[in-house]
Design a protein around this motif. Structure first.
Motif, short mmCIF file in Angstrom:
data_model
loop_
_atom_site.label_atom_id
_atom_site.label_comp_id
_atom_site.label_asym_id
_atom_site.label_seq_id
_atom_site.Cartn_x
_atom_site.Cartn_y
_atom_site.Cartn_z
N VAL A 73 11.37 15.74 40.09
CA VAL A 73 10.75 15.02 38.98
C VAL A 73 11.76 14.75 37.88
N THR A 76 13.23 11.30 37.68
CA THR A 76 12.39 10.15 37.31
C THR A 76 12.53 9.76 35.84
N LEU A 78 10.89 11.52 33.58
CA LEU A 78 9.63 11.93 32.98
C LEU A 78 9.85 12.91 31.83
N LEU A 227 8.68 6.82 39.58
CA LEU A 227 7.98 7.66 38.60
C LEU A 227 6.48 7.65 38.86
N HIS A 228 5.92 6.47 39.11
CA HIS A 228 4.47 6.37 39.35
C HIS A 228 4.06 7.14 40.60
N CYS A 230 5.60 9.73 41.86
CA CYS A 230 5.72 11.16 41.55
C CYS A 230 4.55 11.65 40.70
N LEU A 231 4.10 10.81 39.76
CA LEU A 231 2.97 11.20 38.92
C LEU A 231 1.70 11.34 39.75
N TRP A 232 1.48 10.42 40.69
CA TRP A 232 0.32 10.54 41.56
C TRP A 232 0.38 11.83 42.38
N GLY A 235 -0.34 14.80 40.24
CA GLY A 235 -1.78 14.88 39.99
C GLY A 235 -2.53 15.51 41.16
#
Length: 446
Positions: A73, A76, A78, A227-228, A230-232, A235
Motif C-alpha cells: 500500500v 500507492t 495513500l 490505488l483504487h 488497493c482501497l477496494w 475494504g
C-alpha cells in the motif's frame, strides 16, 4: 532448582536485559526461549504446537500479513494522501495535528485492531512530520497509547477482548455499550494531558506550514487505478476482520489471504524480474516477528509452571465474596501484570478462573450463559477487559502495537528506549485504570 524458580529466573533475567537495552531485545527473547526449552521448562512440542503454552501463530501471521499489505500500500501514495489531509485539516499546527492523528488512531483501532492500525498510521505520521521538520517520537508514542485505549472499546479492537467475549458469551454490542463510554472519557483526559506534555513546545516554521498547506494530494498518487484497486481490497479485508466469527476464519488467515492477493496485485502491475516480487516479504520487520515468537515461549513457560495462574488465583481468591474488592483486584492486577507480560496468556489464565469462581458462587445454576452473566460475575469480565487492554500502555513490551511502533521508528532512524516509553506510558496506564475504577464502581458497585 524447581521448574517454577527456573522459569522465573530465566524470564526475570531476560526482562532485565531487555530493559537495559544492552543487547537487542530479539536476541534476548530468542535466547531465553531456547533456554526455556533446553532446560525442560517447556518441551519443544509445547513451545511450538501447544495452544495453551506455545507461540500464538494467530498473532504472528496476522503481523506478517499486515506488514506485507502495508509494504505494498505504501507504493500507492495513500499514506502521503492521508498525511496531507491530516495536516491541512489541522492547519499544519503541530498540536492540532497530534490530536487529530491520535483520535484517528483510536477510532481505527476500535474498528480494526491496534497492531493493524499502527502499521497503517506510523508511515502517515513519519511522512507528515518529515515535511514539517518535527521530531516524530512524540507523535508515534502518543498514537500507540491512543491505539491501545481505542482498541479497548470493542470486541475486535484487542485480542484479549475476543478471548473474553468467547468465554463470557458477550457480543459486539455488549462491549460497545459498556466499554465505549469509558474509553471516550479516557481519551478526553488523555488529550488534555498531552497538551500539558507537548502542546506548548511544538512549533513549525511559517514557510513549512505554508508549503504543506499548498500541497495537493493528487500529486502524491503515481497510479490512481492501482490505488483504487488497493482501497477496494483493503475494504474487503477489513470487512473480513469484522465478520471473522461469522465466516469462521481467524484474523491471521484473513490477513494472509489479503497479503497474497496484494502481492498478486503488485506483481501484475510491476511485472518484476524473477525474485523481485519477494521484496514485499524481505521488507517485513522480521526482527519484530521473532521477538514475539521468543516472548510467547518465555511467557508460555510461566504459564506452564503455574506462575500466571497462581497470580490470577491470588487476585480473585483474596477478595472472594466481596464484589467490589474482587472487581478492583482483577482490574488493577490485570493492568499491572499486562504491563509486564503479554496480555494474551494472562487472559487465557484468568478466563477459566472467573468461570470457576462463578460456579463456586452459584452451584445451583447449570446453564452456562446464565452462570457467566450473573450480576456478581459480569463486572469481573469488564474489569479483566479494561485491565488487560489498558495495561498494555504501561511498558514498551506490554502490547504488540508498542513493539511494532518502536521497530518502525527505529527503521526510520528514531530510537525509542524502554525508559523513554515507560516515562509516558506508565502514567497513562495508571490514569486510565483509575478512571476505569471509578467507572466500574459507578456502573456496577455503588
Amino acid at each position: 532448582m524447581s521448574s517454577v524458580s527456573l522459569a522465573l529466573f530465566i524470564f526475570g533475567v531476560c526482562y532485565l536485559v531487555i530493559i537495559t537495552e544492552r543487547i537487542h531485545k530479539t536476541i534476548v527473547a530468542l535466547f531465553g526461549a531456547a533456554v526455556m526449552i533446553g532446560l525442560g521448562v517447556l518441551s519443544q512440542d509445547e513451545a511450538f504446537y501447544s495452544h495453551e503454552f506455545g507461540v500464538d501463530y494467530n498473532v504472528v501471521f496476522l503481523l506478517i500479513g499486515m506488514m506485507v499489505i502495508v509494504n505494498i500500500v505504501r507504493e500507492t501514495g495513500l499514506f502521503e494522501v492521508l498525511a496531507i489531509w491530516a495536516a491541512q485539516r489541522a492547519d499544519a499546527k503541530p498540536f492540532r495535528l497530534l490530536v487529530l492523528l491520535s483520535l484517528l488512531t483510536a477510532g481505527l483501532s476500535a474498528m480494526l485492531d491496534n497492531v493493524t492500525t499502527i502499521l497503517l498510521m506510523a508511515p502517515v505520521t513519519l511522512s507528515i512530520t518529515k515535511r514539517l521538520e518535527l521530531n516524530p517520537i512524540a507523535f508515534l508514542v502518543t498514537e500507540v497509547l491512543a491505539s491501545n485505549i481505542g482498541g479497548t472499546a470493542t470486541l475486535v479492537g484487542d485480542p484479549p477482548n475476543i478471548m473474553i467475549a468467547s468465554k463470557a458469551e458477550l457480543g459486539y454490542l455488549d462491549f460497545l455499550e459498556v466499554l465505549a463510554p469509558v474509553v471516550m472519557i479516557i481519551m478526553a483526559v488523555f488529550i488534555v494531558s498531552i497538551w500539558g506534555l507537548f502542546g506548548r513546545n511544538m512549533t513549525v516554521a511559517p514557510h513549512l506550514r505554508s508549503a504543506v498547506l499548498a500541497l495537493s494530494s493528487r500529486d502524491a498518487v503515481p497510479d490512481r487505478p492501482f490505488l483504487h484497486r488497493c482501497l477496494w481490497l483493503l475494504g474487503i479485508i477489513n470487512v473480513g476482520f469484522c465478520l471473522h466469527s461469522l465466516i469462521h476464519l481467524e484474523p491471521a488467515t484473513i490477513a494472509l489471504l489479503g497479503a497474497s492477493a496484494f502481492m498478486l496485485l503488485g506483481h501484475a502491475r510491476r511485472k518484476p524480474e524473477d525474485g523481485e516480487e519477494l521484496s514485499y516479504l524481505t521488507d517485513v520487520e522480521w526482527k519484530t516477528i521473532f521477538f514475539f515468537i521468543g516472548l510467547f515461549i518465555l511467557v508460555g513457560g510461566l504459564v506452564k509452571v503455574g506462575v500466571i495462574r497462581y497470580l490470577a488465583d491470588q487476585l480473585v481468591v483474596a477478595t472472594q465474596g466481596n464484589l467490589g474488592g474482587a472487581t478492583m483486584a482483577v482490574l488493577w492486577g490485570s493492568a499491572l501484570l499486562s504491563a509486564a507480560v503479554d496480555n494474551i496468556p494472562y487472559v487465557a489464565a484468568m478466563n477459566p478462573l472467573i468461570v470457576d469462581l462463578a460456579r463456586s458462587l452459584h452451584p445451583e445454576i447449570s446453564d452456562y450463559a446464565e452462570l457467566v452473566h450473573q450480576p456478581d460475575i459480569l463486572p469481573l469480565w469488564w474489569a479483566l477487559a479494561l485491565g488487560a487492554c489498558l495495561g498494555g500502555n504501561g511498558t514498551l513490551i506490554g502490547a504488540s502495537a508498542n513493539v511494532v511502533m518502536v521497530d518502525i521508528a527505529r527503521k526510520a532512524g528514531y530510537r525509542i528506549s524502554f525508559w523513554q516509553f515507560f516515562k509516558f506510558g506508565f502514567p497513562v496506564m495508571i490514569g486510565s485504570t483509575l478512571i476505569s475504577s471509578l467507572y466500574l464502581w459507578f456502573l456496577f458497585l455503588r
